[in-house]
Scaffold this motif. Structure first.
Motif, PDB file in Angstrom:
ATOM      1  N   UNK A  67       4.250   4.723  10.398  1.00 25.24           N
ATOM      2  CA  UNK A  67       4.682   5.241   9.099  1.00 25.24           C
ATOM      3  C   UNK A  67       5.430   6.557   9.266  1.00 25.24           C
ATOM      4  N   UNK A  68       5.073   7.345  10.277  1.00 23.16           N
ATOM      5  CA  UNK A  68       5.768   8.605  10.509  1.00 23.16           C
ATOM      6  C   UNK A  68       7.247   8.374  10.805  1.00 23.16           C
ATOM      7  N   UNK A  69       7.563   7.263  11.455  1.00 21.04           N
ATOM      8  CA  UNK A  69       8.973   6.964  11.743  1.00 21.04           C
ATOM      9  C   UNK A  69       9.725   6.762  10.427  1.00 21.04           C
ATOM     10  N   UNK A  70       9.129   5.989   9.513  1.00 23.51           N
ATOM     11  CA  UNK A  70       9.751   5.798   8.202  1.00 23.51           C
ATOM     12  C   UNK A  70       9.915   7.132   7.500  1.00 23.51           C
ATOM     13  N   UNK A  91       4.281   2.739  -3.300  1.00 16.32           N
ATOM     14  CA  UNK A  91       3.730   1.914  -4.372  1.00 16.32           C
ATOM     15  C   UNK A  91       4.017   0.433  -4.129  1.00 16.32           C
ATOM     16  N   UNK A  92       5.216   0.109  -3.666  1.00 11.50           N
ATOM     17  CA  UNK A  92       5.541  -1.281  -3.351  1.00 11.50           C
ATOM     18  C   UNK A  92       4.593  -1.806  -2.276  1.00 11.50           C
ATOM     19  N   UNK A  93       4.348  -0.998  -1.250  1.00 13.39           N
ATOM     20  CA  UNK A  93       3.434  -1.418  -0.194  1.00 13.39           C
ATOM     21  C   UNK A  93       2.017  -1.591  -0.738  1.00 13.39           C
ATOM     22  N   UNK A  94       1.586  -0.668  -1.613  1.00 11.63           N
ATOM     23  CA  UNK A  94       0.250  -0.764  -2.188  1.00 11.63           C
ATOM     24  C   UNK A  94       0.078  -2.064  -2.969  1.00 11.63           C
ATOM     25  N   UNK A  95       1.072  -2.427  -3.759  1.00 13.62           N
ATOM     26  CA  UNK A  95       0.980  -3.647  -4.551  1.00 13.62           C
ATOM     27  C   UNK A  95       0.809  -4.869  -3.660  1.00 13.62           C
ATOM     28  N   UNK A 135       9.528   8.358  -1.475  1.00 10.85           N
ATOM     29  CA  UNK A 135       8.265   8.076  -0.795  1.00 10.85           C
ATOM     30  C   UNK A 135       7.297   7.392  -1.751  1.00 10.85           C
ATOM     31  N   UNK A 136       7.248   7.888  -2.979  1.00 13.93           N
ATOM     32  CA  UNK A 136       6.346   7.338  -3.990  1.00 13.93           C
ATOM     33  C   UNK A 136       6.664   5.867  -4.240  1.00 13.93           C
ATOM     34  N   UNK A 137       7.926   5.546  -4.405  1.00 16.69           N
ATOM     35  CA  UNK A 137       8.330   4.172  -4.678  1.00 16.69           C
ATOM     36  C   UNK A 137       8.051   3.251  -3.489  1.00 16.69           C
ATOM     37  N   UNK A 138       8.412   3.715  -2.293  1.00 12.48           N
ATOM     38  CA  UNK A 138       8.175   2.923  -1.081  1.00 12.48           C
ATOM     39  C   UNK A 138       6.679   2.661  -0.911  1.00 12.48           C
ATOM     40  N   UNK A 166       0.509   6.052  -5.294  1.00 19.14           N
ATOM     41  CA  UNK A 166       1.839   6.398  -4.825  1.00 19.14           C
ATOM     42  C   UNK A 166       1.983   7.861  -4.477  1.00 19.14           C
ATOM     43  N   UNK A 167       1.179   8.710  -5.139  1.00 23.15           N
ATOM     44  CA  UNK A 167       1.242  10.138  -4.855  1.00 23.15           C
ATOM     45  C   UNK A 167       0.690  10.478  -3.482  1.00 23.15           C
ATOM     46  N   UNK A 168      -0.135   9.604  -2.925  1.00 25.15           N
ATOM     47  CA  UNK A 168      -0.633   9.862  -1.579  1.00 25.15           C
ATOM     48  C   UNK A 168       0.490   9.722  -0.560  1.00 25.15           C
ATOM     49  N   UNK A 169       1.398   8.786  -0.804  1.00 20.76           N
ATOM     50  CA  UNK A 169       2.587   8.687   0.056  1.00 20.76           C
ATOM     51  C   UNK A 169       3.533   9.846  -0.234  1.00 20.76           C
ATOM     52  N   UNK A 170       3.632  10.236  -1.513  1.00 19.44           N
ATOM     53  CA  UNK A 170       4.460  11.383  -1.868  1.00 19.44           C
ATOM     54  C   UNK A 170       3.961  12.647  -1.185  1.00 19.44           C
ATOM     55  N   UNK A 171       2.636  12.756  -0.976  1.00 18.35           N
ATOM     56  CA  UNK A 171       2.081  13.916  -0.289  1.00 18.35           C
ATOM     57  C   UNK A 171       2.599  13.994   1.148  1.00 18.35           C
ATOM     58  N   UNK A 172       2.732  12.834   1.795  1.00 14.05           N
ATOM     59  CA  UNK A 172       3.306  12.812   3.140  1.00 14.05           C
ATOM     60  C   UNK A 172       4.759  13.264   3.082  1.00 14.05           C
TER      61      UNK A 172
END
Length: 307
Positions: A264-267, A107-111, A102-105, A137-143
């Motif tokens: 995003x929930x689907x992902x 972070x790529x989107x954030x960039x 999740x973190x990597x996915x 990236x940790x905000x996506x990791x939180x999800x």
């Protein structure tokens, strides 16, 4: 049933020493189920809640002239929270893998999104890639943390869950559209219709305490997206990031973002489904029938602890 971590198992055992004496029907029983539901949801959100609390506290009390930039502080705090989650056995190594994904996915989107101006961060600190602080990236990791925890805390089962390869294609198309809609046709409404068609028949079965419940999975997606939108409003008010329309003064995030979070929930579900394969209700005394083989109310979950 899916297993608790060793810490959660001990909490579960202590809770049952109190809860098993509670009435099995009537208004008190329903209030108990509601209270346990709320406590479990809070427990599932522990990573995201801790991170959001740090972001809010930094907004209110972090000194502007501190030697350590606020974004760097947030990154170090997020790393510390993640380490504590694993060290205290609140997350398993297996779950950590999907959280890192999740973190990597994310972070790529954030960039990409910051590069095209979809939102901005304060350009401060050293712990960043370009203009993107690493705490983002940790905000996506939180999800991701919430998703993997809620799977086992509520022993989620799914009736009529679509084939995983179909959901993987849909998730890939949704993720790609977050990038491509800046240059070509925005397919989000077609993707939204595809989600309804593919997941429309799927029912999520879950157990709170004694009783099994069920809910259309699409409704569950929407409810989680709504809570993320609320958290996003708190985060943007705290200055963690800002949308272009908020640069001249904060206001609530547009409800249009609910569609983005819904997609995003689907992902999220597809990623978690590769850790916990979706199972139908009625297997292994799970959330499908509400009783064990002996006809007694099962534990909140009764699997051995993961260590």
């Amino acid at each position: 049933m899916r297993s608790f971590t060793s810490v959660e198992r001990r909490i579960d055992e202590r809770a049952h020493r109190l809860l098993d004496r509670a009435p099995a029907d009537g208004i008190r029983s329903r209030l108990l189920e509601f209270a346990v539901f709320g406590l479990k949801q809070a427990w599932a959100c522990i990573f995201g809640a801790a991170l959001l609390a740090v972001i809010l506290a930094a907004r209110l009390w972090y000194p502007d002239d501190a030697a350590l930039a606020r974004n760097d502080f947030l990154t170090l705090a997020a790393v510390a929270i993640q380490i504590l989650m694993v060290a205290t056995r609140l997350e398993t190594a297996r779950e950590l893998r999907v959280i890192v994904l999740f973190h990597l996915v994310g972070t790529v989107m954030e960039l990409f999104k910051t590069d095209v101006g979809s939102w901005t961060y304060e350009a401060e600190g050293f712990l960043r890639i370009g203009s993107v602080p690493l705490f983002s990236g940790f905000m996506y990791a939180a999800v991701g943390s919430y998703m993997v925890r809620v799977f086992r805390l509520f022993d989620l089962r799914f009736a009529d869950y679509p084939r995983r390869w179909v959901t993987a294609i849909l998730a890939a198309a949704i993720y790609a559209n977050f990038f491509t809609h800046h240059y070509i046709f925005d397919a989000r409404w077609f993707l939204l219709a595809a989600v309804v068609v593919i997941f429309g028949r799927c029912l999520m079965h879950f157990r709170v305490f004694r009783r099994p419940f069920r809910m259309p999975l699409v409704v569950a997606f929407l409810l989680v997206a709504l809570f993320i939108w609320i958290a996003e409003n708190i985060a943007t008010w705290s200055g963690a990031w800002l949308y272009p329309s908020q640069l001249d003064g904060w206001h609530m995030v547009s409800l249009d973002k609910l569609v983005s979070w819904f997609l995003l929930m689907i992902i999220s579900v597809v990623l978690v489904a590769w850790v916990y394969q979706p199972s139908p209700p009625g297997e292994d005394g799970d959330a499908g029938d509400g009783t064990t083989e002996a006809g007694e109310s099962p534990a909140i979950t009764a699997a051995p602890a993961e260590r």
